[in-house]
Design an enzyme around this catalytic site. Structure first.
Site, PDB file in Angstrom:
ATOM      1  CG  ASP A 263      35.807   6.639-117.578  1.00  0.00           C
ATOM      2  OD1 ASP A 263      35.428   7.036-116.652  1.00  0.00           O
ATOM      3  OD2 ASP A 263      35.677   5.318-117.883  1.00  0.00           O
TER       4      ASP A 263
ATOM      5  CG  LEU B 236      15.685  21.487 -85.242  1.00  0.00           C
ATOM      6  CD1 LEU B 236      15.254  20.108 -86.434  1.00  0.00           C
ATOM      7  CD2 LEU B 236      14.964  22.708 -85.839  1.00  0.00           C
TER       8      LEU B 236
ATOM      9  CE  LYS C 232      15.693  15.980 -86.044  1.00  0.00           C
ATOM     10  NZ  LYS C 232      16.574  14.931 -85.621  1.00  0.00           N
TER      11      LYS C 232
HETATM   12  S1  IVH Z   1      17.146  22.591 -89.524  1.00  0.00           S
HETATM   13  C1  IVH Z   1      17.866  25.805 -86.987  1.00  0.00           C
HETATM   14  N1  IVH Z   1      16.423  20.553 -91.297  1.00  0.00           N
HETATM   15  O1  IVH Z   1      18.373  17.677 -87.001  1.00  0.00           O
HETATM   16  C2  IVH Z   1      17.560  24.549 -87.757  1.00  0.00           C
HETATM   17  N2  IVH Z   1      17.721  19.962 -89.510  1.00  0.00           N
HETATM   18  O2  IVH Z   1      17.883  18.352 -83.850  1.00  0.00           O
HETATM   19  C3  IVH Z   1      18.665  23.436 -87.671  1.00  0.00           C
HETATM   20  N3  IVH Z   1      18.209  17.512 -89.325  1.00  0.00           N
HETATM   21  O3  IVH Z   1      21.332  18.873 -86.125  1.00  0.00           O
HETATM   22  C4  IVH Z   1      18.516  22.297 -88.638  1.00  0.00           C
HETATM   23  N4  IVH Z   1      17.206  16.918 -90.916  1.00  0.00           N
HETATM   24  O4  IVH Z   1      21.295  17.362 -87.912  1.00  0.00           O
HETATM   25  C5  IVH Z   1      17.125  20.789 -90.249  1.00  0.00           C
HETATM   26  N5  IVH Z   1      15.597  19.001 -92.748  1.00  0.00           N
HETATM   27  C6  IVH Z   1      16.321  19.323 -91.626  1.00  0.00           C
HETATM   28  C7  IVH Z   1      17.182  18.351 -90.707  1.00  0.00           C
HETATM   29  C8  IVH Z   1      17.690  18.576 -89.682  1.00  0.00           C
HETATM   30  C9  IVH Z   1      18.052  16.676 -90.119  1.00  0.00           C
HETATM   31  C10 IVH Z   1      18.783  17.268 -87.919  1.00  0.00           C
HETATM   32  C11 IVH Z   1      20.224  18.107 -87.819  1.00  0.00           C
HETATM   33  C12 IVH Z   1      20.112  18.831 -86.402  1.00  0.00           C
HETATM   34  C13 IVH Z   1      19.215  18.099 -85.929  1.00  0.00           C
HETATM   35  C14 IVH Z   1      18.316  19.128 -84.945  1.00  0.00           C
END
Ligand code: IVH
Length: 675
Positions: free
Chosen positions: A40, A86, A119
C-alpha cells in the site's frame, strides 16, 4: 525536463517496476513477497507522485487500471491476423476422425505430440503489446475485426499491463496474445445474488455475465466485476524463438501471463484422450466454467504444414463435454417457503438427465424473473445445471408453444399457512410474514439442528421432516425433549442411531451464547453478528430485551441486523420459546470473548477471491480480530480457498484443516443472506 522532473520520473519508473513485480507475485503466482502494508505504501507513493507530475503518467502505470473515461460506442479495429474458431467433436469417435485426418494430411502414421488445454467458457480476446506495454485489447468479433475494449481489459487484474523481461526472456517489439476472459463461479453467484436482490435481470451463465461486463462502455463498471484471464496462444508464433505450443505457454508464463494450470503435454493421441477424461472429472471442481478440451498439435512445424481452412485451424480440435444445458418441459410451478419466509417459485420439470444427474426441479428465483422470462406451465424450456448450483431455467423455447400453456399466477397467500404475502417496496422477494407459518418453522428447525446451528447428529433435513410429520417435533424446545424411545421405532432408525442422536442433543444443551443466538436463524444474524452480540450482552435475557439503539451502538451491527433482532424478540412466543428451552435443560455457557469475534482464529488464503482483493479480505479479518498467515501449519483454523487454489490447498486438506470457499467466507464476514 527539469531536475525535479527527472528525479520524479526515475522514481516513478522504479515504483511501477516494483508494483508490477508484486502484482504478478500476488495475482498470477499467488505468492506475495511483501506485506500488504508495504504494498500500500508503494502504491500511495506512486499515486501521490503522479498527482504531482501528471505529465509523467504512463499508460502501463498500475494506477491506470481504472483510468479510462466512459465511451459512447466501441470502435471497430481489424485484427492483425484473423482469429480463427475451432472445429468441434463430441465423442471419442469424433476425436479419432480428427486424428485420422491429421495423420493423412501429414502422411504420418506414428504418434503425434499434442497439448491438451481446458476449453474455457468465457470470451476470446486479443491483447497487443508494443515494446512490452499493453496498448490495444480487442474482442474476437467476427474473427476479422473486433471491438476496441482496451480500457475495460485494463481493469482485469490478471492481464499484465507491462511484460516482464528476464535474463533468458526477451520481450518482442510487438506481441499479439490471445486468451480467454472469464468470470469465476463465485463472482458470478455474487453478481447474480446482488442483481436478484435489486430486482435486476439475472445473467443466464458466467459467460454471459463476463460478456456483459466487458461490453460496458464505462470501464469503472467493468472494474467492479471480478473478471480473470488465461492466455492460450499468440497471433504470430513465427516471431518467437520457441518451436511448439507447450514451450510457448511456458514462455508466456514467464512474460507474466496466467497459463491454465491444467494444460498438459501429451506424447500420443491416447494421452490426449486420457486428458479429456481427467478434465471431465475435474470439471465441476474448478472455480470456473469449462465446456470441453482443446487438443492442439504441439509442434509449430506440423501446425504450419497443416494450416487452416477458412474457418478453423486443422491442427486443433475442441472436444466438447456433454451439455449441462438441456431442454425439458415445465409440468407445474410450486412455491416454496424458506426459513425467513421468502417465497421462491420452483419449476417442476419433466425429469431429464443433465450431465449424469436427473433433474426434476429448477428454481425460478422470484416473481420478476417469471415475468421477465414469460414462463408458463407447459412451456418447453432450456435448463442448466452447473457445479453445485441449483438447476435453473435459462429461457423459454417460445417457438414450441402450442397455445395451451398456462400463465403462472403468483399466490397472494402463503401456500403453507394462507397468511397474506408481503413484498416490501424495494425488494424483489415476496415473503410470508407469519412467524408461526409451519413451512418457515420446519426450515427454522432444520437450521437450528444443522451445521450452522447446534450441529446435532442425526437430525438432518430428511429426519427433521420425518419428526415434524410424525408430530414429535413442532418447535425448537421439542428437539430438546426427544428421547431414544421416541426415535428408535421410527422408519430408518434403530437403537444405535437413536442413542447417538440423543447424546448429541444432550451435548447441544450446553451451548455458548453466540452459537445459540446464531442457531435461532434470525435474519441477518450469522456467525459474526452473533459473536458481537454475545460479547456485548453476556446473557440471552439481555439480548432479548436490547433496544434497537443499544444494538446499533455495537460496532459492526448494522441497521438491518438490529431491526431484524428487535423484530424477532418483539414476538412474545419467541421469548416464551427461549424460556422454555432454559427450562428443558439448555445451559448457556459464558464465553471468553476477548476483543473480537474472529479472535483466536488463524486464516490462510489460497487462490484469488472473486469479490474482493486479498488485501481487503486480510484487512477485514484483522479488523475482526483474526490473524492471517501465509504458510500451512496446524495452527490454522480456516483455509479460504479462492479461484485457482495453489498447492497449499492440497496440503491443508491432507492435514484435515477446515476449508471454506468464497461464498462461505463472505457469509462469515458479511452475514448477508446469499440467495
Ligand atoms: S485456441 C486457432 N485454446 O474456444 C485456435 N481456444 O471455438 C483458436 N477457447 O473463440 C483458439 N479455451 O474463445 C483455444 N485453450 C483454448 C481455449 C479456446 C477456450 C475458445 C476461444 C475460441 C473458441 C473456439
Amino acid at each position: 525536463m527539469n531536475r525535479d522532473e527527472q528525479q520524479a520520473s526515475q522514481r516513478l519508473a522504479e515504483l511501477r517496476r516494483e508494483i508490477h513485480f508484486h502484482d504478478h507475485r500476488y495475482y498470477v503466482l499467488d505468492d506475495p513477497v511483501i506485506s500488504d502494508g508495504e504494498y500500500d505504501r508503494l502504491f500511495r507513493e506512486l499515486q501521490e507522485l503522479e498527482e504531482q507530475f501528471p505529465g509523467l503518467v504512463t499508460p502501463d502505470s498500475p494506477t491506470q487500471r481504472v483510468g479510462g473515461a466512459p465511451l459512447s460506442s466501441f470502435e471497430t479495429v481489424a485484427h492483425p491476423y484473423p482469429m480463427y474458431s475451432l472445429d468441434n467433436v463430441f465423442d471419442g469417435d469424433g476425436f479419432q476422425g480428427f486424428l485420422q485426418k491429421t495423420q493423412r494430411f501429414l502422411q504420418h502414421e506414428g504418434d503425434i505430440r499434442f497439448v491438451a488445454e481446458p476449453k474455457l467458457d468465457g470470451l476470446a480476446v486479443e491483447l497487443i503489446y508494443e515494446q512490452g506495454i499493453f496498448e490495444l485489447g480487442l474482442t474476437r468479433g467476427d474473427g476479422v475485426t473486433g471491438e476496441n475494449i482496451t480500457s475495460q481489459l485494463k481493469t482485469v487484474q490478471t492481464i499484465p499491463l507491462r511484460l516482464q523481461a528476464g535474463a533468458d526472456i526477451k520481450v518482442p517489439a510487438r506481441l499479439i496474445v490471445r486468451g480467454e476472459v472469464y468470470l469465476p463461479h463465485t463472482g458470478f453467484e455474487l453478481l447474480n445474488s446482488q442483481r436478484l436482490a435489486q430486482g435486476e435481470p439475472l445473467f443466464a451463465n458466467p459467460r454471459n455475465a463476463a460478456a456483459g461486463s466487458l461490453r460496458q462502455l464505462d470501464p469503472a463498471v467493468t472494474a467492479k466485476r471480478p473478471l480473470a484471464f488465461f492466455v492460450y496462444g499468440v497471433g504470430e508464433p513465427g516471431i518467437l524463438s520457441v518451436t511448439c505450443q507447450w514451450d510457448m505457454l511456458q514462455y508466456l508464463g514467464k512474460l507474466g501471463f496466467r497459463v491454465n494450470p491444467h494444460v498438459r503435454r501429451c506424447g500420443s493421441a491416447d494421452e490426449a484422450a486420457d486428458s479429456f477424461e481427467k478434465l471431465l472429472q475435474l470439471r465441476h471442481s474448478l472455480e470456473y466454467e469449462i465446456d470441453g478440451v482443446v487438443i492442439k498439435v504441439d509442434s509449430f512445424d506440423l501446425q504450419n504444414r497443416l494450416g487452416a481452412t477458412t474457418r478453423a485451424p486443422r491442427w486443433a480440435v475442441a472436444w466438447k463435454f456433454p451439455a449441462i444445458q438441456v431442454t425439458t418441459r415445465i409440468l407445474d410451478v410450486e412455491f416454496q417457503v424458506g426459513r425467513t419466509g421468502a417465497v421462491t417459485p420452483v419449476a417442476i420439470l419433466d425429469p431429464v438427465d443433465v450431465d449424469g444427474v436427473i433433474v426434476k426441479r429448477a428454481t425460478l428465483h422470484n416473481r420478476d424473473e417469471i415475468e421477465r422470462k414469460d414462463l408458463r406451465i407447459g412451456d418447453n424450456v432450456l435448463i442448466q445445471r452447473a457445479g453445485d448450483v441449483i438447476p435453473e431455467v435459462i429461457k423459454v423455447l417460445g417457438d414450441a408453444r402450442s397455445g395451451n400453456e398456462v400463465v403462472v399466477s403468483f399466490p397472494e397467500n402463503c401456500p403453507e399457512c394462507a397468511h397474506s404475502l408481503v413484498r416490501p417496496q424495494d425488494e424483489a422477494v415476496t415473503r410470508c410474514v407469519n412467524s408461526h407459518c409451519p413451512a418457515q418453522r420446519l426450515q427454522a428447525l432444520i437450521y437450528f439442528a444443522g451445521k450452522s446451528g447446534m450441529d446435532i447428529e442425526g437430525l438432518g433435513k430428511k429426519n427433521m421432516e420425518q419428526l415434524v410429520k410424525k408430530g414429535l417435533v413442532s418447535d425448537i424446545p421439542d428437539i430438546f425433549r426427544l428421547r431414544a424411545q421416541d426415535l428408535n421405532t421410527l422408519d430408518g432408525w434403530g437403537d444405535k442411531s437413536a442413542g447417538n442422536a440423543v447424546s448429541s442433543i444432550n451435548s447441544a444443551k450446553k451451548s455458548s451464547l453466540s452459537r445459540f443466538i446464531r442457531a435461532l436463524g434470525i435474519r441477518y444474524i450469522g456467525e459474526v453478528n452473533a459473536s458481537l452480540l454475545a460479547r456485548r450482552f453476556d446473557t440471552i435475557q439481555r439480548i432479548m430485551s436490547a433496544s434497537k439503539d443499544e444494538l446499533l451502538e455495537i460496532e459492526g451491527i448494522g441497521e438491518q441486523a438490529a431491526a431484524s433482532l428487535v423484530d424477532y424478540f418483539s414476538d412474545p412466543s419467541a421469548r416464551f420459546m427461549v424460556e422454555n428451552l432454559l427450562e428443558s435443560g439448555l445451559e448457556i455457557t459464558v464465553e471468553d470473548y476477548g476483543e473480537k469475534p474472529l479472535e483466536g482464529r488463524v486464516f490462510l488464503f489460497t487462490g484469488s477471491l472473486a469479490s474482493m482483493s486479498r488485501n481487503e479480505a486480510k484487512q477485514r479479518i484483522k479488523s475482526l480480530g483474526g490473524q492471517v498467515v501465509s504458510a500451512v501449519s496446524r495452527r490454522i483454523t480456516d483455509v479460504i480457498s479462492g479461484e485457482k487454489p495453489g498447492s497449499k490447498l492440497k496440503k491443508a486438506e491432507e492435514m484435515g484443516l477446515r476449508v471454506l470457499d468464497e461464498t462461505r467466507f463472505i457469509r462469515l464476514l458479511g452475514e448477508e443472506e446469499v440467495a
